[in-house]
Scaffold this motif. Structure first.
Motif, PDB file in Angstrom:
ATOM      1  N   SER A 104      50.079 102.956  86.075  1.00  0.00           N
ATOM      2  CA  SER A 104      49.819 103.632  87.337  1.00  0.00           C
ATOM      3  C   SER A 104      50.603 102.922  88.438  1.00  0.00           C
ATOM      4  CB  SER A 104      48.317 103.611  87.676  1.00  0.00           C
ATOM      5  OG  SER A 104      48.088 104.117  88.980  1.00  0.00           O
ATOM      6  N   ARG A 105      51.776 103.450  88.742  1.00  0.00           N
ATOM      7  CA  ARG A 105      52.610 102.828  89.773  1.00  0.00           C
ATOM      8  C   ARG A 105      51.896 102.837  91.118  1.00  0.00           C
ATOM      9  NH1 ARG A 105      58.068 103.692  89.197  1.00  0.00           N
ATOM     10  NH2 ARG A 105      58.206 102.724  91.259  1.00  0.00           N
ATOM     11  N   GLY A 106      51.226 103.955  91.418  1.00  0.00           N
ATOM     12  CA  GLY A 106      50.504 104.035  92.679  1.00  0.00           C
ATOM     13  C   GLY A 106      49.353 103.054  92.728  1.00  0.00           C
ATOM     14  N   GLY A 109      50.575  99.543  93.426  1.00  0.00           N
ATOM     15  CA  GLY A 109      50.870  99.346  94.841  1.00  0.00           C
ATOM     16  C   GLY A 109      49.618  99.093  95.663  1.00  0.00           C
ATOM     17  N   GLN A 110      48.562  99.850  95.390  1.00  0.00           N
ATOM     18  CA  GLN A 110      47.302  99.648  96.112  1.00  0.00           C
ATOM     19  C   GLN A 110      46.705  98.280  95.815  1.00  0.00           C
ATOM     20  OE1 GLN A 110      44.755 102.941  95.087  1.00  0.00           O
ATOM     21  NE2 GLN A 110      46.246 104.474  95.788  1.00  0.00           N
ATOM     22  N   GLU A 122      54.518  98.496  98.773  1.00  0.00           N
ATOM     23  CA  GLU A 122      55.751  99.241  99.043  1.00  0.00           C
ATOM     24  C   GLU A 122      56.976  98.406  98.676  1.00  0.00           C
ATOM     25  OE1 GLU A 122      58.035 101.529 102.748  1.00  0.00           O
ATOM     26  OE2 GLU A 122      56.167 100.426 103.089  1.00  0.00           O
ATOM     27  N   GLY A 125      57.201  98.270  94.979  1.00  0.00           N
ATOM     28  CA  GLY A 125      57.574  99.589  94.480  1.00  0.00           C
ATOM     29  C   GLY A 125      59.056  99.866  94.624  1.00  0.00           C
TER      30      GLY A 125
END
Length: 458
Positions: A104-106, A109-110, A122, A125
């Motif tokens: 889960s790339r998102g 990031g979180q 960010e 990423g």
């Protein structure tokens, strides 16, 4: 139908044998040890079981392809695959804890924003996106096709330089440069990036294309094979048997070339096995690093909520790399990986836990042989974990230690490539971790696929 002999029943040898047997060839595998699997080994004692090689699987698509091409059935019908989620827990010297989700790339990031501050996700990423550009440029030539004739240039899209730096001559762009310029030298993000490199036997001076490693893992995920990774070797071995592959264990062998012509292999007892084609998975070249492993039999049930993979990062990453690559000495407080699978097949009952910790060490010298140095270093590593908040010392029933050669580094654009699968002798091929496209379970499976493609059907 060609007579094919494969030297070595490691994962590359098993994968090649099953593919070539499916293609209609008559295949014999000679293995020096009493069993198959190579580094994908298993140790059992008192009802406990441990993987003695890799404990997790990345890029399962390689073995899914093998299952389909050799038997027209999904890999999941041969072994039980489970995604590792969360993928890992990271503990840093300043006390920061980071929990990364799987594939889960998102979500990554979180998690980075929560651990290191807004903007960290960010920044990370952007680097991983550049790793994606490397993947798209090198996937076919460096993973799926025969070794290119020349080393490809590093396709990492280096961002424009700003300020006075834009006037400096541009040299080779490395992971250290990525950490310095794109991650802002942030200690946590830098440690995260370099841990991927260290795990693959790479240093911080590796080409920036090594950013493909976190891209692959965070995009395609990490998987666990129920029963341990040995179950994967068992499944591929069974497929070989179904394809009527002959195995000769306790049979060291070497290619037999007479007057420049391959005639077969010669075994250690002097006998000959005629062959039209020989594939050798015997390692070639030197290996700079090793792996120190501690197998831990623990009293008490695995605590609820325990993460499968925990990484305790080095107190001083620069010192760790310096000791490993420059001085061939043991880092005092190294990066340690702790695997704690939730798998009833690995323990005698629900009141015990099986765990494995590994650390990258110099290959040879400092921990040669079996003796008190191993036990002392194991105790030191357990103290190191305890200081990071993972204290297993009072739960240890017994432990076993071992030192093995590090999985060779993968072929990377901008770096020397692994040896060609083709040799200068017609009919003689190389496979395995020191051959194209490099080390690790996915790549040795690809090595077998590439070489089977070069040989073709009967």
């Amino acid at each position: 139908m060609a007579r094919i002999v494969i030297i070595g029943a490691g994962m590359s040898g098993l994968a090649a044998a099953s593919r070539l047997g499916t293609l209609g060839h008559r295949v014999t595998v000679c293995e020096a040890s009493p069993t198959y699997g190579g580094m994908v080994g298993r140790y059992e004692r008192d009802g406990f079981a441990f993987d003695t090689g890799p404990g997790l699987l990345a890029l399962p698509a390689v073995y899914r392809d093998l299952a389909l091409k050799t038997g027209r059935e999904p890999l999941e019908e041969l072994v039980e695959l489970a995604p590792v989620d969360p993928e890992s827990r990271h503990l840093f010297p300043d006390g920061t804890a980071l929990l990364l989700p799987n594939a889960s790339r998102g979500g990554v990031g979180q998690a980075l924003d929560a651990a290191f501050g807004t903007g960290s996700g960010e920044r990370w990423g952007e680097v991983v996106n550049r790793g994606r550009a490397v993947w798209e440029a090198t996937r076919r030539p460096l993973l799926e096709e025969p070794r290119p004739e020349r080393r490809p240039d590093d396709p990492y899209p280096v961002p424009p330089r700003r300020g006075l730096g834009r006037w400096l001559p541009r040299g080779r762009y490395t992971l250290a440069d990525v950490a310095r310029h794109e991650l802002g030298g942030h200690p946590g993000l830098t440690a995260l990036l370099t841990e991927y490199a260290l795990r693959h036997g790479l240093g911080s001076d590796s080409p920036a294309s090594a950013t493909v490693l976190p891209y692959m893992e965070q995009t395609f995920g990490v998987w666990y094979v129920r029963g341990g990774m040995r179950a994967l070797a068992d499944a591929v071995f069974r497929r070989c048997e179904q394809r009527r592959v002959e195995f000769r264990f306790d049979t060291p062998a070497e290619p037999l070339v007479e007057d420049g012509v391959l005639t077969g292999v010669r075994t250690a007892d002097g006998s000959r096995i005629p062959a039209d084609i020989v594939l050798s998975s015997v390692p070639s070249g030197s290996r700079a690093l090793g792996r120190f492993t501690v197998l831990l039999a623990l009293r008490g049930a695995r605590p609820g909520g325990t993460v499968h993979r925990t990484v305790v990062h080095a107190a001083d990453p620069e010192q760790e790399f310096d000791r490993l690559f420059q001085h061939e000495d043991l880092p005092e407080h190294p990066t340690v990986q702790l695997l704690r699978p939730d798998d009833p097949a690995l323990v005698p009952d629900a009141d015990h836990e099986s765990a494995t910790l590994t650390v990258t060490v110099p290959n040879g010298g400092v921990l040669d042989g079996i003796g008190p140095d191993h036990d002392a270093y194991a105790a030191h590593l357990l103290d190191h974990l305890a200081k990071a908040g993972v204290d297993l010392r009072d739960r240890v029933l017994w432990h076993e230690t071992r030192v093995t050669a590090q999985v060779p580094e993968p072929s990377l654009a901008g770096a020397p490539l692994a040896a060609d699968n083709r040799t200068g002798v017609p009919g003689l091929y190389r496979i395995g971790g020191t051959a194209h496209p490099g080390g690790g379970l996915p790549r040795v499976g690809m090595s077998a696929s590439i070489t089977a493609g070069l040989i073709g059907p009967a």
